[in-house]
Design an enzyme around this catalytic site. Sequence first.
Site, short mmCIF file in Angstrom:
data_model
loop_
_atom_site.label_atom_id
_atom_site.label_comp_id
_atom_site.label_asym_id
_atom_site.label_seq_id
_atom_site.Cartn_x
_atom_site.Cartn_y
_atom_site.Cartn_z
N ASP A 1 -1.47 1.39 -3.72
CA ASP A 1 -2.20 0.31 -4.39
C ASP A 1 -3.57 0.77 -4.88
O ASP A 1 -4.37 -0.05 -5.35
CB ASP A 1 -2.33 -0.91 -3.49
CG ASP A 1 -3.06 -0.63 -2.18
OD1 ASP A 1 -3.08 0.53 -1.73
OD2 ASP A 1 -3.62 -1.58 -1.59
N ASP B 1 -3.49 6.27 -3.12
CA ASP B 1 -2.35 5.70 -2.42
C ASP B 1 -1.67 4.67 -3.33
O ASP B 1 -2.04 4.49 -4.49
CB ASP B 1 -2.76 5.11 -1.08
CG ASP B 1 -3.71 3.93 -1.17
OD1 ASP B 1 -4.25 3.69 -2.27
OD2 ASP B 1 -3.91 3.24 -0.16
N SER C 1 0.82 -1.21 0.00
CA SER C 1 0.00 0.00 0.00
C SER C 1 0.86 1.26 0.00
O SER C 1 1.60 1.51 -0.94
CB SER C 1 -0.96 -0.03 1.19
OG SER C 1 -1.85 1.05 1.16
N ASP D 1 -6.35 1.73 -3.63
CA ASP D 1 -7.65 1.34 -3.07
C ASP D 1 -8.26 2.48 -2.26
O ASP D 1 -9.42 2.40 -1.87
CB ASP D 1 -7.56 0.05 -2.26
CG ASP D 1 -6.64 0.17 -1.04
OD1 ASP D 1 -5.89 1.16 -0.94
OD2 ASP D 1 -6.67 -0.75 -0.20
#
Length: 454
Positions: free
Chosen positions: A245, A243, A99, A247
């Site tokens: 990743d 961010d 992340s 999500d």
Amino acid sequence: MTADLSQLVKAYDVRGVVPDQWDETLAELFGAAFVQVTDASAIVTGHDMRPSSPGLSRAFARGAAAQGADVTEIGLCSTDQLYYASGALDLPGAMFTASHNPAQYNGIKMCRAGAAPVGQDTGLAEIRTLAEQWSESGAPAPAARTGAITRRDTLTDYAVHLRSLVDLRAIRPLKVAVDAGNGMGGHTVPTVFEGLPLDLVPLYFELDGTFPNHEANPLDPANLVDLQKRVREEGADLGIAFDGDADRCFVVDEHGDPVSPSAVTALVAARELARNGGQGIVIHNLITSWSVPEVVRENGGTPVRTRVGHSFIKAEMAKAGAIFGGEHSAHYYFKDFWNADTGMLAALHVLAALGGQDGPLSALVAQYDRYTGSGEINSTVADQTDRLAAVRAAYEGRQGITLDTLDGLTVSSTDWWFNVRPSNTEPLLRLNAEARDEPTMTKVRDEVLAIIRG
């Protein structure tokens, strides 16, 4: 290697430094353990742009295949694209990402078929136990049949699905600056936005897991500076930051001012309730603004308050049959997305709401941002339990004050509230406070911090 898996396996996922804490050998064991715990005959995997991600993902696939599971690799993807694949293909899934963590980290977010979460109480503890055993005794015996590993591209299908849930074809043209932070938003945004009436101003779309421009963590205001500047320079209608990743999404208005994730939660909740005939349950965690349950009720819905953390939100979404859920950390969950979180779908809702009327974003979100919040303030403490007890003692018994312990300690009055909760992984207490005006919020915030840090 001998891994300290207690430091590696967290409450919701696997996350640690590569190769110090884990490597491809351990990833292979996680793949085998994942198949055994989920009893899967087939799984799907994906990975982000970090240098270590392809190797770790492939090792996991080898471990899964050795236990007889067929593996569909979707390759480079955002975490919500992996959730899409898990839902659409009805397969357990594993996403390789850390992340917003720095480049030397990597991790695994795992889910069961239909993007149902795998957390500490839903399989992750068992996966850790098996991996620990095998890291000492050696890999488990292979199955009689080795699973096949195949590749499949799901990006276009993911984009089509999202756009089927929010219609942006008739909105007025918008100029939108998007900061991907060299993360997976640079991979997904061009396909999702293609053909829409959007003038895209891209920042840091080049995939680079070393994060050469800034950390891919928009929760830190320092990482929004470039986006805020570009929005003002370009005269954009808004800015969106993802961010690492992709999500989570963060929004800034036409002035470059950050829009509270609670305001985004309230805005999307109102839209989702309208799509569902003015009825439905909306989940919100206990540090979202008072604005959220108020807006939900005003739009005919039923707000349900839950603990902080995606596994709690997803479990409550499924249990309650909720249509939408939001967290103040900018995770947004949708019934129409297998109860999983997707920052991209939340971003499309904001674009649709803005483009469906003539005013600026600052005016649109003002109706959903009614109070003054402190943001999350972390304090390092020697004894979390002792300091939490001190806060409780200071407020317990005061007239007009209510206390609850759903997650840490929440103290509420008619004009303000605050929550103090311990970190699961660090010696920290996290404070969030909100009030009807700035002076009241400041007074409450400072009073509580003095107790925590006293």
